[in-house]
Structure formats: structure tokens, C-alpha cells
Design an enzyme around this catalytic site. Structure first.
Site, PDB file in Angstrom:
ATOM      1  CE  LYS A  58     -16.714 -40.476 -31.886  1.00 17.11           C
ATOM      2  NZ  LYS A  58     -17.802 -39.478 -31.844  1.00 17.11           N
ATOM      3  CD  GLN A 102     -20.267 -38.468 -29.363  1.00 15.40           C
ATOM      4  OE1 GLN A 102     -19.063 -38.492 -29.597  1.00 15.40           O
ATOM      5  NE2 GLN A 102     -21.148 -39.106 -30.099  1.00 15.40           N
ATOM      6  CG  ASP A 125     -17.867 -34.524 -35.726  1.00 14.11           C
ATOM      7  OD1 ASP A 125     -17.495 -35.691 -35.970  1.00 14.11           O
ATOM      8  OD2 ASP A 125     -18.511 -34.222 -34.709  1.00 14.11           O
TER       9      ASP A 125
END
Length: 291
Positions: A58, A102, A125
């Protein structure tokens, strides 16, 4: 006899590179106008090998697109309060437009609490209840990255999907439900198949677009697929074949490929687009911050 059109294997890496290239140009245009560089912060708790790889990929993608990126690493034994404090600080930073914690977190930490604590305008997200509600009402700016990546694939491969019958296998909050919402907003007729569906295969055989996101290795065989369908395989399942570890999707690729018009492979299909769409969400969040 008419020759059968060969199946197209959709190259998610190539599409991801194209999307990153487009966003790099947009980021450059922003900075030339004196607008701030989009900033992405990723919080990694512990040293889970898979999570570590995901975070590295990422950040690499973010830097390639010209974003400012920050990784905050916390020990696996950190307290809930310590993690909360990090998120609150990131919420307040003007140079950070996107925050990603995460997942999964160590068992003693509350994922729901952290998702709710992130500023919805920085929730790249797309998991915050505010953003879930906005998606349901067709107003979302920040959408879960995997469904967003699937829609990018479909729109780039099929163009207008309006009127198509789409079937989504799986009803998770991360993929299944938001995927169904995005397809509805694209004017598809949408069905969701789940563990309680009666004769799931028969319903899937009606699909012009079939999205498999259930987490069962190679569940979908040719009996589930309509000839000429576009198949998007979201599943990533680790299996052992001939003593070797291998990643496979929710679709039996070898069995299905000859029957469909186009299909995403695993790996190399939806995965790269998911990461690219994280960058897209960060850029979207930065543009919202400008307003």
C-alpha cells in the site's frame, strides 16, 4: 460452426497501473496549483506477516502516485488507549487526509471501536458507519476499496453495465453488501447469494455479472456460470496442492474460464485494484478537504 470467442483474462495489475498513472497526473496537477499533497497514514499493530506485506504494498503504491505516506507501527501488546490516541492524533493532522488501521487487530483490541473512532472524512477503508449509511443512500464519497476496485474493473471492461443482472456471492460488510449497493447504483438488477440461499447455483446461472466474495476455495464451478458471463473473483484462499502452498479464488478458474466472456484471476485480478482504490479514496478525501 461459429468459432467460440476466447475468454479474456482480466489483468488487474495492468488496470491498477493505469489507475495509478491517472491519479499520479491528478496529484501532480494539484501540487502545481499549490494544493496540499494528499497524505495517507497506515497504522500497523504487531508483526503479522500478511499484514506487513499488505502495508508495504500500500505504501509503495501511495508513493508511486505521489502521495505523502506515513506508517505508524505499534507493538502487538499495545493497549486500546494507545491505539485510540494514535487515531485521534491522526484525525487532527491537516497533512493526513486518509487513515487506515490495518486489520485484523490483535484479539484484545476492538476493531469496531477503532473503525468508529476514525474521522469519517478520512476513512479511506470506507468502513465507518457514516460512510456505510451514505453508500446505502447513494451519497458516499469513500467506499470500501475492494468493491470499488471491482466496479473499476467492470466499468473499464464492460462500459455501461446498466440493466445487467449481477449476482453477488457473499453478504459481508467489507465486500458483499457494498458491492451490491454499487451495482444497484450502476443500474444493475442485483441478487445476493449467501449460505441460506436455496439452490444458489441456479440463481448464479442467471448472472450477466457474477461476483464471488464468500471465502470458500473454488466453490464456483461451471455449473454456477451462465455462458458469456463476466466473473469477478474476490476470494483469496491458501490451499496446498501437491505439497505446495497455492493461492486460489472462490472460482475454479480452470473449470469456469472457457464458459465466460471475461474473468479475473487469483492472484493478479482484484487484489491490485483494491490497493489502487485505496489511493483513489485518499485522493478523494483530499479533494473533499479542499472544499
Amino acid at each position: 460452426m461459429q468459432e467460440k470467442t476466447p475468454v479474456k483474462v482480466i489483468d488487474g495489475r495492468q488496470l491498477s497501473d493505469l489507475l495509478i498513472e491517472e491519479m499520479t497526473q491528478e496529484v501532480n496537477e494539484r501540487t502545481q496549483k499549490g494544493l496540499p499533497q494528499p497524505g495517507l497514514a497506515v497504522v500497523l499493530v504487531g508483526e503479522d506477516p500478511a499484514s506487513t506485506i499488505y502495508v508495504r504494498n500500500k505504501i509503495r503504491c501511495a508513493e508511486k502516485a505521489g502521495l505523502f505516506s506515513l506508517v505508524i507501527r505499534l507493538d502487538a501488546s499495545c493497549t486500546q488507549q494507545a491505539l485510540d490516541d494514535v487515531v485521534v492524533e491522526l484525525n487532527e493532522r491537516d497533512d493526513i487526509h486518509g487513515i487506515l488501521v490495518q486489520l485484523p487487530l490483535p484479539k484484545h483490541l476492538s476493531e469496531a471501536r477503532i473503525i468508529n473512532l476514525i474521522d469519517p472524512t478520512k476513512d479511506v477503508d470506507g468502513f465507518h458507519p457514516v460512510n456505510v449509511g451514505l453508500l446505502s443512500s447513494g451519497q458516499a464519497k469513500l467506499v470500501p476499496c475492494t468493491p470499488l476496485g471491482c466496479m473499476e474493473i467492470l466499468e473499464r471492461e464492460m462500459g455501461d453495465v446498466s440493466g445487467k443482472h449481477a449476482v453477488v456471492i457473499g453478504r459481508s460488510n467489507i465486500v458483499g453488501k457494498p458491492m451490491a449497493n454499487l451495482l444497484l447504483q450502476a443500474n444493475c438488477t442485483v441478487s445476493i447469494v449467501h449460505s441460506k440461499t436455496i439452490d444458489a447455483a441456479a440463481l448464479c446461472r442467471q448472472a450477466d455479472i457474477l461476483v464471488a466474495a464468500v471465502g470458500v476455495a473454488e466453490l464456483v464451478d461451471q455449473n454456477w456460470v451462465k455462458p458469456g458471463a463476466v466473473v469477478i473473483d474476490v476470494g483469496i484462499n491458501a490451499t496446498e496442492i501437491d505439497g505446495k502452498r497455492k493461492l486460489v479464488g472462490d472460482v475454479n478458474f480452470a473449470d469456469v474460464a472457457d464458459k465466460c466472456r471475461a474473468i479475473t484471476p487469483v492472484p493478479g485480478g482484484v487484489g491490485p485494484m483494491t490497493i489502487a482504490c485505496l489511493i483513489k479514496n485518499t485522493l478523494t478525501a483530499a479533494k473533499q478537504h479542499d472544499m
